[in-house]
Motif scaffolding. Structure first.
Motif, PDB file in Angstrom:
ATOM      1  N   ALA A  14      11.978   1.830 -38.455  1.00 14.67           N
ATOM      2  CA  ALA A  14      11.763   1.108 -39.715  1.00 14.67           C
ATOM      3  C   ALA A  14      10.353   1.361 -40.254  1.00 14.67           C
ATOM      4  O   ALA A  14      10.183   1.706 -41.429  1.00 14.67           O
ATOM      5  CB  ALA A  14      12.009  -0.382 -39.516  1.00 14.67           C
ATOM      6  N   GLY A  15       9.332   1.208 -39.404  1.00 12.21           N
ATOM      7  CA  GLY A  15       7.953   1.381 -39.869  1.00 12.21           C
ATOM      8  C   GLY A  15       7.697   2.789 -40.371  1.00 12.21           C
ATOM      9  O   GLY A  15       7.141   3.003 -41.457  1.00 12.21           O
ATOM     10  N   ILE A  50      15.428   3.031 -29.964  1.00 17.22           N
ATOM     11  CA  ILE A  50      16.656   3.845 -30.013  1.00 17.22           C
ATOM     12  C   ILE A  50      16.929   4.670 -28.738  1.00 17.22           C
ATOM     13  O   ILE A  50      18.051   4.667 -28.230  1.00 17.22           O
ATOM     14  CB  ILE A  50      16.609   4.783 -31.249  1.00 17.22           C
ATOM     15  N   ILE A  55      24.269   4.214 -25.402  1.00 17.28           N
ATOM     16  CA  ILE A  55      25.561   4.206 -26.101  1.00 17.28           C
ATOM     17  C   ILE A  55      25.479   5.123 -27.321  1.00 17.28           C
ATOM     18  O   ILE A  55      24.422   5.655 -27.636  1.00 17.28           O
ATOM     19  CB  ILE A  55      25.969   2.780 -26.554  1.00 17.28           C
ATOM     20  N   HIS A 129      -1.944   0.802 -29.730  1.00 21.61           N
ATOM     21  CA  HIS A 129      -2.615  -0.411 -30.217  1.00 21.61           C
ATOM     22  C   HIS A 129      -1.562  -1.469 -30.550  1.00 21.61           C
ATOM     23  O   HIS A 129      -0.572  -1.161 -31.217  1.00 21.61           O
ATOM     24  CB  HIS A 129      -3.433  -0.119 -31.474  1.00 21.61           C
ATOM     25  N   ILE A 195      23.256  -2.134 -22.032  1.00 22.41           N
ATOM     26  CA  ILE A 195      23.236  -0.757 -22.556  1.00 22.41           C
ATOM     27  C   ILE A 195      21.942  -0.006 -22.261  1.00 22.41           C
ATOM     28  O   ILE A 195      21.843   1.179 -22.527  1.00 22.41           O
ATOM     29  CB  ILE A 195      23.536  -0.710 -24.068  1.00 22.41           C
ATOM     30  N   ARG A 344      10.734  -9.620 -34.116  1.00 22.02           N
ATOM     31  CA  ARG A 344       9.572  -9.783 -33.239  1.00 22.02           C
ATOM     32  C   ARG A 344       8.346  -9.854 -34.148  1.00 22.02           C
ATOM     33  O   ARG A 344       8.162  -8.990 -35.012  1.00 22.02           O
ATOM     34  CB  ARG A 344       9.468  -8.584 -32.302  1.00 22.02           C
ATOM     35  N   GLY A 411      16.912  -1.703 -39.907  1.00 26.50           N
ATOM     36  CA  GLY A 411      16.572  -0.548 -39.106  1.00 26.50           C
ATOM     37  C   GLY A 411      16.867   0.800 -39.717  1.00 26.50           C
ATOM     38  O   GLY A 411      16.511   1.088 -40.848  1.00 26.50           O
TER      39      GLY A 411
HETATM   40  C1  LIG Z   1      22.481  -1.325 -29.343  1.00 22.28           C
HETATM   41  C2  LIG Z   1      22.013  -0.941 -30.685  1.00 22.28           C
HETATM   42  C3  LIG Z   1      22.566   0.155 -31.319  1.00 22.28           C
HETATM   43  C4  LIG Z   1      22.147   0.521 -32.575  1.00 22.28           C
HETATM   44  N1  LIG Z   1      22.718   1.581 -33.180  1.00 22.28           N
HETATM   45  C5  LIG Z   1      22.338   1.914 -34.424  1.00 22.28           C
HETATM   46  C6  LIG Z   1      22.917   3.019 -35.104  1.00 22.28           C
HETATM   47  O1  LIG Z   1      23.757   3.691 -34.570  1.00 22.28           O
HETATM   48  N2  LIG Z   1      22.549   3.296 -36.362  1.00 22.28           N
HETATM   49  C7  LIG Z   1      21.616   2.546 -36.979  1.00 22.28           C
HETATM   50  O2  LIG Z   1      21.326   2.828 -38.115  1.00 22.28           O
HETATM   51  N3  LIG Z   1      20.993   1.516 -36.341  1.00 22.28           N
HETATM   52  C8  LIG Z   1      21.356   1.180 -35.095  1.00 22.28           C
HETATM   53  N4  LIG Z   1      20.800   0.122 -34.460  1.00 22.28           N
HETATM   54  C9  LIG Z   1      19.788  -0.580 -35.045  1.00 22.28           C
HETATM   55  C10 LIG Z   1      18.533   0.123 -34.513  1.00 22.28           C
HETATM   56  O3  LIG Z   1      18.104  -0.219 -33.252  1.00 22.28           O
HETATM   57  C11 LIG Z   1      17.557  -0.295 -35.224  1.00 22.28           C
HETATM   58  O4  LIG Z   1      17.987  -0.022 -36.515  1.00 22.28           O
HETATM   59  C12 LIG Z   1      16.238   0.405 -34.982  1.00 22.28           C
HETATM   60  O5  LIG Z   1      15.894   0.626 -33.634  1.00 22.28           O
HETATM   61  C13 LIG Z   1      15.361  -0.579 -35.531  1.00 22.28           C
HETATM   62  O6  LIG Z   1      14.165  -0.012 -35.743  1.00 22.28           O
HETATM   63  P1  LIG Z   1      12.949  -0.951 -35.834  1.00 22.28           P
HETATM   64  O7  LIG Z   1      11.816  -0.068 -36.192  1.00 22.28           O
HETATM   65  O8  LIG Z   1      13.271  -2.119 -36.673  1.00 22.28           O
HETATM   66  O9  LIG Z   1      12.767  -1.563 -34.348  1.00 22.28           O
HETATM   67  P2  LIG Z   1      12.416  -0.854 -32.989  1.00 22.28           P
HETATM   68  O10 LIG Z   1      13.222   0.356 -32.785  1.00 22.28           O
HETATM   69  O11 LIG Z   1      12.479  -1.889 -31.929  1.00 22.28           O
HETATM   70  O12 LIG Z   1      10.893  -0.425 -33.185  1.00 22.28           O
HETATM   71  C14 LIG Z   1       9.853  -1.373 -33.213  1.00 22.28           C
HETATM   72  C15 LIG Z   1       8.555  -0.669 -32.925  1.00 22.28           C
HETATM   73  O13 LIG Z   1       7.497  -1.608 -33.025  1.00 22.28           O
HETATM   74  C16 LIG Z   1       6.629  -1.438 -31.916  1.00 22.28           C
HETATM   75  N5  LIG Z   1       5.972  -2.719 -31.638  1.00 22.28           N
HETATM   76  C17 LIG Z   1       6.520  -3.836 -31.116  1.00 22.28           C
HETATM   77  N6  LIG Z   1       5.596  -4.803 -31.007  1.00 22.28           N
HETATM   78  C18 LIG Z   1       4.441  -4.285 -31.475  1.00 22.28           C
HETATM   79  C19 LIG Z   1       3.115  -4.801 -31.627  1.00 22.28           C
HETATM   80  N7  LIG Z   1       2.781  -6.047 -31.260  1.00 22.28           N
HETATM   81  N8  LIG Z   1       2.179  -3.992 -32.153  1.00 22.28           N
HETATM   82  C20 LIG Z   1       2.481  -2.718 -32.529  1.00 22.28           C
HETATM   83  N9  LIG Z   1       3.713  -2.180 -32.398  1.00 22.28           N
HETATM   84  C21 LIG Z   1       4.673  -2.959 -31.885  1.00 22.28           C
HETATM   85  C22 LIG Z   1       7.534  -0.985 -30.786  1.00 22.28           C
HETATM   86  O14 LIG Z   1       6.798  -0.315 -29.780  1.00 22.28           O
HETATM   87  C23 LIG Z   1       8.502  -0.074 -31.526  1.00 22.28           C
HETATM   88  O15 LIG Z   1       8.057   1.254 -31.594  1.00 22.28           O
HETATM   89  C24 LIG Z   1      21.162  -0.242 -33.205  1.00 22.28           C
HETATM   90  C25 LIG Z   1      20.589  -1.337 -32.566  1.00 22.28           C
HETATM   91  C26 LIG Z   1      21.016  -1.701 -31.313  1.00 22.28           C
HETATM   92  C27 LIG Z   1      20.402  -2.887 -30.653  1.00 22.28           C
END
Ligand SMILES: Cc1cc2nc3c(=O)[nH]c(=O)nc-3n(C[C@H](O)[C@H](O)[C@H](O)COP(=O)(O)OP(=O)(O)OC[C@H]3O[C@@H](n4cnc5c(N)ncnc54)[C@H](O)[C@@H]3O)c2cc1C
Length: 437
Positions: A14-15, A50, A55, A129, A195, A344, A411
């Protein structure tokens, strides 16, 4: 302390995709010229959680590769199309790739983003960080970080909170804890634990193989995805004997179809509010996809192929009390919770130094249609923008989708649903810093 137009907290899919979205829209230079800082807790940006999921994705491989089309493919992400990681993902273009394959590609995307930020005089990327605190104010927000050299602060016109999600593991009011009290010995795991734990892999010699009955609580994608993983294991003869797997849900699961005609041909029942106007797709945002969809169709008798013996579902549409759950899970030895995610967050403070409480209608942060999180006290948080796991956007006319969808877009879907445009607009809304740049 340096001031940036945008501070991105969390460099997962996302970021990082905020920067990718700017490139896709041909606005990368404009975005970076204003100043962008990316802060990521681990040593790697792009893939977030990811790669840890054992899965398959619920998006086709092509969805993740779309970012290579247009200006991003010839600029920020130039040459990536020829990488081994992109080629492997392209092999899954019309299928649902294993998430580690997606993760490897997103890691490359993350490397490009970090590199672009570090090369730009007004930008930076701090890996390793952790964001500890964000204090919002009328003029700017201050972000407190903790890194290898101690604590440091930077400020931003806008702070994008993309730190991923926390899995919810309890039902109000403590119904799960009460169930375990009634059924001593009943084990409870979250879908995330299942998973990501190698003991559930197809080649693992594991005590889980002896399980005879498993209940999965929750009817959304994570529940059916974990059930589909168990179905794959059952089909491969992984369990020592017959196994029953029951998905316990509040209503029958929504199934994605490319068109109403396709849904009708299978005998699937839907109503007008389930159809996305612009695309004509049924349950475009809320519908199950990939292996989760296949299993749900088999269990519902919609698919030609049968579900493995013992796989079924129970709709529990009344209150989820310990008594009701006990009846629904039957003699299960293991309950797997798949109850969704909440964002989070770092410690959030308002201008007065007091804790800032975000609104959580339906148990999760509400970022509305524009990515601006609502406050418990009313109104929207100043200077904060949020999306990603546990904090998705409510669909709008711009993103399309079925009118009846009550969930959120999170995400990696940013690559699929043009959400990048919404987020970029929110980030660029306050485009001048005090020193006029
Ligand atoms: C089982 C499962 C399957 C999925 N399958 C799909 C799919 O097939 N297709 C799809 O589009 N989406 C899917 N998703 C959704 C997918 O996980 C999320 O879309 C994606 O991982 C979300 O990205 P994100 O950046 O929001 O979170 P995350 O992937 O969790 O990334 C968060 C980031 O923030 C960092 N972070 C955390 N805390 C801090 C902090 N205090 N300071 C600095 N950095 C920090 C972490 O290290 C990490 O790099 C799935 C989700 C799950 C749970």
């Amino acid at each position: 302390m340096t001031h940036y137009a945008t501070v991105i907290c969390g460099g997962g899919p996302a970021g990082v995709s905020a920067v990718v979205a700017a490139a896709v829209q041909g606005r990368l230079e404009e975005f970076l010229d204003r100043g962008v800082l990316l802060v990521e807790a681990t040593g790697r940006a792009g893939s977030g959680s990811i790669p840890h999921y054992g899965i398959r994705a619920n998006s086709l491989g092509s969805a993740f590769l779309e970012c290579l089309d247009g200006p991003a493919g010839s600029g920020l992400l130039a040459g990536l199309a020829d990488s081994a990681e992109a080629r492997e993902l392209r092999g899954w273009a019309d299928e649902y790739p294993p998430l580690p394959v997606v993760g490897a590609f997103l890691t490359l995307v993350g490397e490009r983003v970090v590199d672009a930020l570090r090369r730009h005089p007004r930008c930076d990327a701090l890996l390793g960080h952790r964001v500890v605190e964000v204090r919002t104010g009328p003029e700017r927000a201050t972000v407190l970080l903790s890194g290898p050299d101690g604590e440091l602060s930077h400020t931003g016109d806008r702070v994008l909170l993309t730190m991923g999600g926390r899995e919810r593991t309890e039902l109000a009011p403590d119904a799960l804890a009460a169930l375990v009290e009634r059924r001593p010995g009943l084990r409870v795991l979250s879908s995330g634990e299942v998973i990501t734990d190698p003991s559930w892999h197809p080649d693992a010699a594991s005590p889980h193989r002896a399980l005879g009955s498993i209940a999965v609580l929750g009817g959304a994608h994570s529940a059916w995805a974990v059930a589909a993983h168990l179905a794959r294991l059952a089909r491969a003869g992984w369990f020592a004997g017959p196994v029953e797997v029951t998905v316990v849900e509040r209503r029958l699961p929504p199934i994605f179809y490319f068109s109403a005609a396709e849904a009708r041909a299978e005998g699937y029942r839907w109503d007008e509010a389930d159809v996305c106007g612009p695309s004509g797709r049924v349950h475009r945002f809320g519908g199950l996809r990939g292996p989760a969809r296949e299993l749900a169709r088999q269990v519902m008798g919609l698919a030609a192929e049968k579900a493995p013996d013992g796989f079924g579902q129970v709709v529990l549409d009344g209150p989820w009390t310990a008594e009701a759950l006990e009846a629904a899970v039957g003699d299960a030895d293991l309950v797997i919770t798949a109850l969704g995610y909440d964002a989070r967050l770092p410690r959030l403070l308002g201008a007065d130094g007091r804790e800032l409480e975000l609104a959580r209608p339906r148990g999760a942060v509400d970022t509305g249609r524009d990515g601006l999180p609502g406050l418990a006290a009313g109104g929207r948080a100043e200077r904060l923008v949020m999306y990603g796991l546990g904090a998705g956007l409510v669909p709008s006319e711009e993103t399309g989708g079925e009118p009846g969808y009550r969930g959120r877009l999170d995400g990696v879907w940013v690559y699929q649903h043009d959400i990048g445009a919404v987020i970029l607009r929110a980030l660029l809304a306050n485009d001048r810093t005090e020193d006029g740049r």
